[in-house]
Design a protein around this motif. Structure first.
Motif, PDB file in Angstrom:
ATOM      1  N   VAL A   5     -19.562  52.893 -41.245  1.00  0.00           N
ATOM      2  CA  VAL A   5     -19.037  52.721 -42.595  1.00  0.00           C
ATOM      3  C   VAL A   5     -18.654  54.067 -43.174  1.00  0.00           C
ATOM      4  CG1 VAL A   5     -19.621  52.005 -44.931  1.00  0.00           C
ATOM      5  CG2 VAL A   5     -20.421  50.669 -43.021  1.00  0.00           C
ATOM      6  N   PHE A   6     -17.436  54.118 -43.701  1.00  0.00           N
ATOM      7  CA  PHE A   6     -17.024  55.313 -44.420  1.00  0.00           C
ATOM      8  C   PHE A   6     -16.174  54.886 -45.586  1.00  0.00           C
ATOM      9  CE2 PHE A   6     -16.324  59.486 -45.473  1.00  0.00           C
ATOM     10  CZ  PHE A   6     -16.947  60.332 -44.575  1.00  0.00           C
ATOM     11  N   LEU A   7     -16.228  55.634 -46.663  1.00  0.00           N
ATOM     12  CA  LEU A   7     -15.610  55.200 -47.903  1.00  0.00           C
ATOM     13  C   LEU A   7     -14.568  56.181 -48.376  1.00  0.00           C
ATOM     14  CD1 LEU A   7     -18.826  53.959 -49.611  1.00  0.00           C
ATOM     15  CD2 LEU A   7     -17.177  52.682 -48.297  1.00  0.00           C
ATOM     16  N   SER A   8     -13.649  55.676 -49.192  1.00  0.00           N
ATOM     17  CA  SER A   8     -12.523  56.485 -49.615  1.00  0.00           C
ATOM     18  C   SER A   8     -12.367  56.465 -51.121  1.00  0.00           C
ATOM     19  CB  SER A   8     -11.241  55.947 -48.974  1.00  0.00           C
ATOM     20  OG  SER A   8     -10.954  54.662 -49.469  1.00  0.00           O
ATOM     21  N   GLY A   9     -11.362  57.223 -51.552  1.00  0.00           N
ATOM     22  CA  GLY A   9     -10.968  57.173 -52.956  1.00  0.00           C
ATOM     23  C   GLY A   9     -12.064  57.654 -53.881  1.00  0.00           C
ATOM     24  N   PRO A  10     -12.162  57.023 -55.069  1.00  0.00           N
ATOM     25  CA  PRO A  10     -13.103  57.515 -56.068  1.00  0.00           C
ATOM     26  C   PRO A  10     -14.546  57.252 -55.721  1.00  0.00           C
ATOM     27  CG  PRO A  10     -12.076  55.488 -56.805  1.00  0.00           C
ATOM     28  CD  PRO A  10     -11.371  55.894 -55.543  1.00  0.00           C
ATOM     29  N   PHE A  11     -14.837  56.575 -54.634  1.00  0.00           N
ATOM     30  CA  PHE A  11     -16.214  56.236 -54.316  1.00  0.00           C
ATOM     31  C   PHE A  11     -16.898  57.293 -53.466  1.00  0.00           C
ATOM     32  CE2 PHE A  11     -13.775  52.276 -54.676  1.00  0.00           C
ATOM     33  CZ  PHE A  11     -14.303  51.858 -55.866  1.00  0.00           C
ATOM     34  N   LEU A  12     -16.228  58.395 -53.192  1.00  0.00           N
ATOM     35  CA  LEU A  12     -16.857  59.439 -52.412  1.00  0.00           C
ATOM     36  C   LEU A  12     -17.913  60.193 -53.199  1.00  0.00           C
ATOM     37  CD1 LEU A  12     -13.907  60.883 -50.347  1.00  0.00           C
ATOM     38  CD2 LEU A  12     -15.944  59.791 -49.487  1.00  0.00           C
ATOM     39  N   HIS A  13     -17.969  60.009 -54.492  1.00  0.00           N
ATOM     40  CA  HIS A  13     -18.982  60.672 -55.299  1.00  0.00           C
ATOM     41  C   HIS A  13     -20.298  59.947 -55.114  1.00  0.00           C
ATOM     42  CE1 HIS A  13     -15.889  62.842 -57.716  1.00  0.00           C
ATOM     43  NE2 HIS A  13     -15.173  61.820 -57.325  1.00  0.00           N
ATOM     44  N   ALA A  14     -21.266  60.589 -54.482  1.00  0.00           N
ATOM     45  CA  ALA A  14     -22.563  59.940 -54.318  1.00  0.00           C
ATOM     46  C   ALA A  14     -23.360  60.118 -55.607  1.00  0.00           C
ATOM     47  CB  ALA A  14     -23.317  60.559 -53.138  1.00  0.00           C
ATOM     48  N   GLN A  15     -23.559  59.034 -56.314  1.00  0.00           N
ATOM     49  CA  GLN A  15     -24.225  59.103 -57.607  1.00  0.00           C
ATOM     50  C   GLN A  15     -25.323  58.052 -57.678  1.00  0.00           C
ATOM     51  OE1 GLN A  15     -23.592  61.274 -59.980  1.00  0.00           O
ATOM     52  NE2 GLN A  15     -21.742  62.198 -59.179  1.00  0.00           N
ATOM     53  N   ALA A  16     -26.336  58.297 -58.513  1.00  0.00           N
ATOM     54  CA  ALA A  16     -27.334  57.276 -58.776  1.00  0.00           C
ATOM     55  C   ALA A  16     -26.684  56.131 -59.544  1.00  0.00           C
ATOM     56  CB  ALA A  16     -28.490  57.883 -59.589  1.00  0.00           C
ATOM     57  N   PRO A  17     -27.274  54.917 -59.457  1.00  0.00           N
ATOM     58  CA  PRO A  17     -26.612  53.757 -60.040  1.00  0.00           C
ATOM     59  C   PRO A  17     -26.809  53.670 -61.547  1.00  0.00           C
ATOM     60  CG  PRO A  17     -28.672  53.095 -59.058  1.00  0.00           C
ATOM     61  CD  PRO A  17     -28.503  54.557 -58.760  1.00  0.00           C
ATOM     62  N   ILE A  18     -26.408  54.699 -62.264  1.00  0.00           N
ATOM     63  CA  ILE A  18     -26.433  54.699 -63.716  1.00  0.00           C
ATOM     64  C   ILE A  18     -25.086  55.213 -64.184  1.00  0.00           C
ATOM     65  CG2 ILE A  18     -28.928  55.026 -63.927  1.00  0.00           C
ATOM     66  CD1 ILE A  18     -28.459  57.976 -64.302  1.00  0.00           C
ATOM     67  N   LEU A  19     -24.718  54.902 -65.400  1.00  0.00           N
ATOM     68  CA  LEU A  19     -23.447  55.386 -65.919  1.00  0.00           C
ATOM     69  C   LEU A  19     -23.460  56.902 -65.992  1.00  0.00           C
ATOM     70  CD1 LEU A  19     -22.512  52.918 -68.788  1.00  0.00           C
ATOM     71  CD2 LEU A  19     -21.351  53.217 -66.619  1.00  0.00           C
ATOM     72  N   ASP A  20     -22.471  57.513 -65.360  1.00  0.00           N
ATOM     73  CA  ASP A  20     -22.376  58.967 -65.395  1.00  0.00           C
ATOM     74  C   ASP A  20     -21.996  59.471 -66.787  1.00  0.00           C
ATOM     75  OD1 ASP A  20     -21.157  57.780 -62.723  1.00  0.00           O
ATOM     76  OD2 ASP A  20     -22.234  59.608 -62.214  1.00  0.00           O
TER      77      ASP A  20
ATOM     78  N   SER B 258      -9.708  50.837 -48.301  1.00  0.00           N
ATOM     79  CA  SER B 258      -8.584  51.469 -48.967  1.00  0.00           C
ATOM     80  C   SER B 258      -8.714  51.229 -50.462  1.00  0.00           C
ATOM     81  CB  SER B 258      -7.258  50.891 -48.463  1.00  0.00           C
ATOM     82  OG  SER B 258      -6.167  51.455 -49.176  1.00  0.00           O
ATOM     83  N   SER B 259      -8.761  52.324 -51.209  1.00  0.00           N
ATOM     84  CA  SER B 259      -8.900  52.226 -52.660  1.00  0.00           C
ATOM     85  C   SER B 259      -8.142  53.384 -53.296  1.00  0.00           C
ATOM     86  CB  SER B 259     -10.382  52.278 -53.054  1.00  0.00           C
ATOM     87  OG  SER B 259     -10.533  52.203 -54.459  1.00  0.00           O
ATOM     88  N   PRO B 260      -6.822  53.235 -53.491  1.00  0.00           N
ATOM     89  CA  PRO B 260      -6.046  54.325 -54.087  1.00  0.00           C
ATOM     90  C   PRO B 260      -6.612  54.751 -55.423  1.00  0.00           C
ATOM     91  CG  PRO B 260      -4.605  52.626 -53.214  1.00  0.00           C
ATOM     92  CD  PRO B 260      -5.995  52.076 -53.152  1.00  0.00           C
ATOM     93  N   ALA B 261      -6.607  56.049 -55.662  1.00  0.00           N
ATOM     94  CA  ALA B 261      -7.311  56.597 -56.827  1.00  0.00           C
ATOM     95  C   ALA B 261      -6.788  56.067 -58.145  1.00  0.00           C
ATOM     96  CB  ALA B 261      -7.227  58.119 -56.801  1.00  0.00           C
ATOM     97  N   HIS B 262      -5.488  55.866 -58.285  1.00  0.00           N
ATOM     98  CA  HIS B 262      -4.937  55.438 -59.567  1.00  0.00           C
ATOM     99  C   HIS B 262      -4.226  54.097 -59.426  1.00  0.00           C
ATOM    100  CE1 HIS B 262      -6.104  59.053 -61.611  1.00  0.00           C
ATOM    101  NE2 HIS B 262      -5.611  59.766 -60.622  1.00  0.00           N
TER     102      HIS B 262
ATOM    103  N   GLU C 222      -9.132  47.171 -50.969  1.00  0.00           N
ATOM    104  CA  GLU C 222      -9.041  46.391 -49.744  1.00  0.00           C
ATOM    105  C   GLU C 222     -10.070  46.911 -48.746  1.00  0.00           C
ATOM    106  OE1 GLU C 222      -5.043  46.637 -48.363  1.00  0.00           O
ATOM    107  OE2 GLU C 222      -4.214  45.458 -50.018  1.00  0.00           O
ATOM    108  N   ALA C 223     -10.680  45.996 -48.022  1.00  0.00           N
ATOM    109  CA  ALA C 223     -11.668  46.377 -47.015  1.00  0.00           C
ATOM    110  C   ALA C 223     -11.569  45.426 -45.838  1.00  0.00           C
ATOM    111  CB  ALA C 223     -13.073  46.345 -47.596  1.00  0.00           C
ATOM    112  N   THR C 224     -11.833  45.962 -44.662  1.00  0.00           N
ATOM    113  CA  THR C 224     -11.837  45.174 -43.428  1.00  0.00           C
ATOM    114  C   THR C 224     -13.184  45.347 -42.744  1.00  0.00           C
ATOM    115  OG1 THR C 224      -9.454  45.522 -43.143  1.00  0.00           O
ATOM    116  CG2 THR C 224     -10.699  44.813 -41.208  1.00  0.00           C
ATOM    117  N   ASN C 225     -13.800  44.235 -42.378  1.00  0.00           N
ATOM    118  CA  ASN C 225     -15.086  44.257 -41.658  1.00  0.00           C
ATOM    119  C   ASN C 225     -16.154  45.028 -42.419  1.00  0.00           C
ATOM    120  OD1 ASN C 225     -14.103  42.787 -39.418  1.00  0.00           O
ATOM    121  ND2 ASN C 225     -13.229  44.640 -38.543  1.00  0.00           N
ATOM    122  N   LEU C 226     -16.245  44.799 -43.706  1.00  0.00           N
ATOM    123  CA  LEU C 226     -17.180  45.548 -44.541  1.00  0.00           C
ATOM    124  C   LEU C 226     -18.478  44.765 -44.742  1.00  0.00           C
ATOM    125  CD1 LEU C 226     -17.140  48.246 -46.191  1.00  0.00           C
ATOM    126  CD2 LEU C 226     -16.752  46.817 -48.211  1.00  0.00           C
ATOM    127  N   PRO C 227     -19.644  45.363 -44.448  1.00  0.00           N
ATOM    128  CA  PRO C 227     -20.905  44.701 -44.773  1.00  0.00           C
ATOM    129  C   PRO C 227     -21.107  44.677 -46.290  1.00  0.00           C
ATOM    130  CG  PRO C 227     -21.229  46.529 -43.230  1.00  0.00           C
ATOM    131  CD  PRO C 227     -19.854  46.653 -43.779  1.00  0.00           C
TER     132      PRO C 227
END
Length: 286
Positions: free
Chosen positions: A17-32, A62-66, A71-76
Motif C-alpha cells: 500500500v502506498f498513498l498519493s496526493g494530500p494524504f502523504l501527510h502522516a497526522q494523528a486523527p484530529i483536526l490539524d 489516485s487523488s489529484p491535489a486540487h 480512485e483506488a484499485t485493490n485497496l484494503p
C-alpha cells in the motif's frame, strides 16, 4: 500519482500500500486546524469488491491535489481508514476483513467543488478530502469510531550513525525579480515486488512520504524525528514474508532503512491516540 506495481510473483500481503496526493501527510486523527470545518462530500461514489488477487496484482491510489476525484484499485479498507483518519494512529477493534479484503473505489464531487478546491491551500484540501472519505465510510459502511489514548508501540525515525544516504534534491535557484517561484518537482514513489522482497524507488520525496510508507510496512505509526526538511531520491529494498526462504532475500526493513537510507527506526511505547472501530459493515455492491 503514486502507483504500486507487483511483478508476477504470486499473491502478496496487504502491506502493498502506498498513498498519493494530500494524504502523504502522516497526522494523528484530529483536526490539524481546529478553526477550519471541512464540508466536502462525494456526489457520486462506487465501492466494489475487487477480483481475487492474481499474478499481476497491484494496488494504486489516485487523488489529484486540487480535484475532488478519488480512485483506488485493490485497496484494503484498513488503508482507506488510514487515509481518512491519519497514519499516525493505530487502528484497533476492526474485524479481520478490513485488512485482508480488497476494493475498487471511484468517487468524485462536482465541478463547483473542484473549482473551490483549486483555490484552497494544500492543508485545507487534505482536510476536505478526508472529510469526504469519512462521510462515505459512514454512509456506505455504517462506520462508527472513537478516539482512545492507549499505550502503543510506535517508531521514531532518526538519522543513523554515518549520516543520511539518500540523495538530496537540489533547491531550485531563486526566481528573477518579478518572476514567480517555479513549482517544486513532483514527488513520485513506485513500489515493485520480486522474489527478493519489495523495492521502493522515491523521487523528490519529502520525509512525510517516507514515514507514511514505513508506517504501512511496519503497521505502526512512524514519527519523523530527523529534522530533515528537504526532498530526496532513494531506493529501499527489503525482504517480506514471501521472500524469507529466498537465499538472496533482501534484508529486513529495519536493516534496510539503516544501510540504504542512513536512517533508523527506533521502537518506543507511548500513550498515543488510537482509532477504535466501534462498528463497520461490508459495503454492498453499487
Amino acid at each position: 500519482m503514486f502507483r504500486m506495481v507487483q511483478r508476477p510473483i504470486g499473491l502478496l500481503a496487504t502491506s502493498l500500500v502506498f498513498l498519493s496526493g494530500p494524504f502523504l501527510h502522516a497526522q494523528a486523527p484530529i483536526l490539524d486546524e481546529p478553526g477550519y470545518k471541512p464540508t466536502l462530500t462525494f456526489d457520486v461514489a462506487t465501492i466494489r469488491l475487487a477480483p481475487p488477487p492474481g499474478p499481476n496484482f497491484h494496488v494504486s491510489v489516485s487523488s489529484p491535489a486540487h480535484s475532488s476525484r478519488f480512485e483506488a484499485t485493490n485497496l484494503p479498507m484498513k488503508t482507506l481508514l488510514q487515509i481518512a483518519y491519519g497514519f499516525d494512529a493505530p487502528i484497533a477493534g476492526a474485524p479481520d476483513w478490513v485488512a485482508n479484503t480488497f476494493y475498487d473505489i471511484q468517487a468524485r464531487s462536482d465541478e463547483a467543488a473542484d473549482a473551490r478546491l483549486a483555490k484552497l491551500p494544500e492543508n485545507e484540501v487534505r482536510l476536505e478530502k478526508r472529510n469526504a472519505i469519512r462521510v462515505l465510510l459512514a454512509e456506505r459502511m455504517d462506520l462508527k469510531t472513537h478516539l482512545e489514548t492507549r499505550n502503543s508501540a510506535i517508531y521514531n525515525l532518526v538519522i543513523f550513525k554515518g549520516g543520511v544516504k539518500m540523495q538530496p534534491v537540489p533547491t531550485p535557484p531563486p526566481p528573477a525579480d518579478g518572476e514567480p517561484s517555479p513549482p517544486p518537482p513532483p514527488s513520485n514513489v513506485q513500489t515493485h515486488g520480486s522474489q527478493h522482497g519489495l523495492e521502493f524507488v522515491g523521487t523528490s520525496a519529502p520525509l512525510r512520504a517516507i514515514t507514511a510508507a514505513l508506517s504501512a510496512m511496519v503497521e505502526a505509526p512512524v514519527v519523523d524525528k530527523t529534522g530533515l526538511t528537504g526532498t530526496y531520491n532513494y531506493t529501499l529494498q527489503f525482504g517480506r514474508e514471501w521472500s524469507a526462504r529466498d537465499p538472496e532475500s533482501w534484508p529486513s526493513i529495519f536493516t534496510a532503512v539503516q544501510e540504504q537510507l542512513g536512517l533508523k527506526l527506533e521502537a518506543v511505547h507511548e500513550d498515543v491516540p488510537n482509532l477504535i472501530v466501534d462498528t463497520i459493515t461490508k459495503p454492498t455492491e453499487n
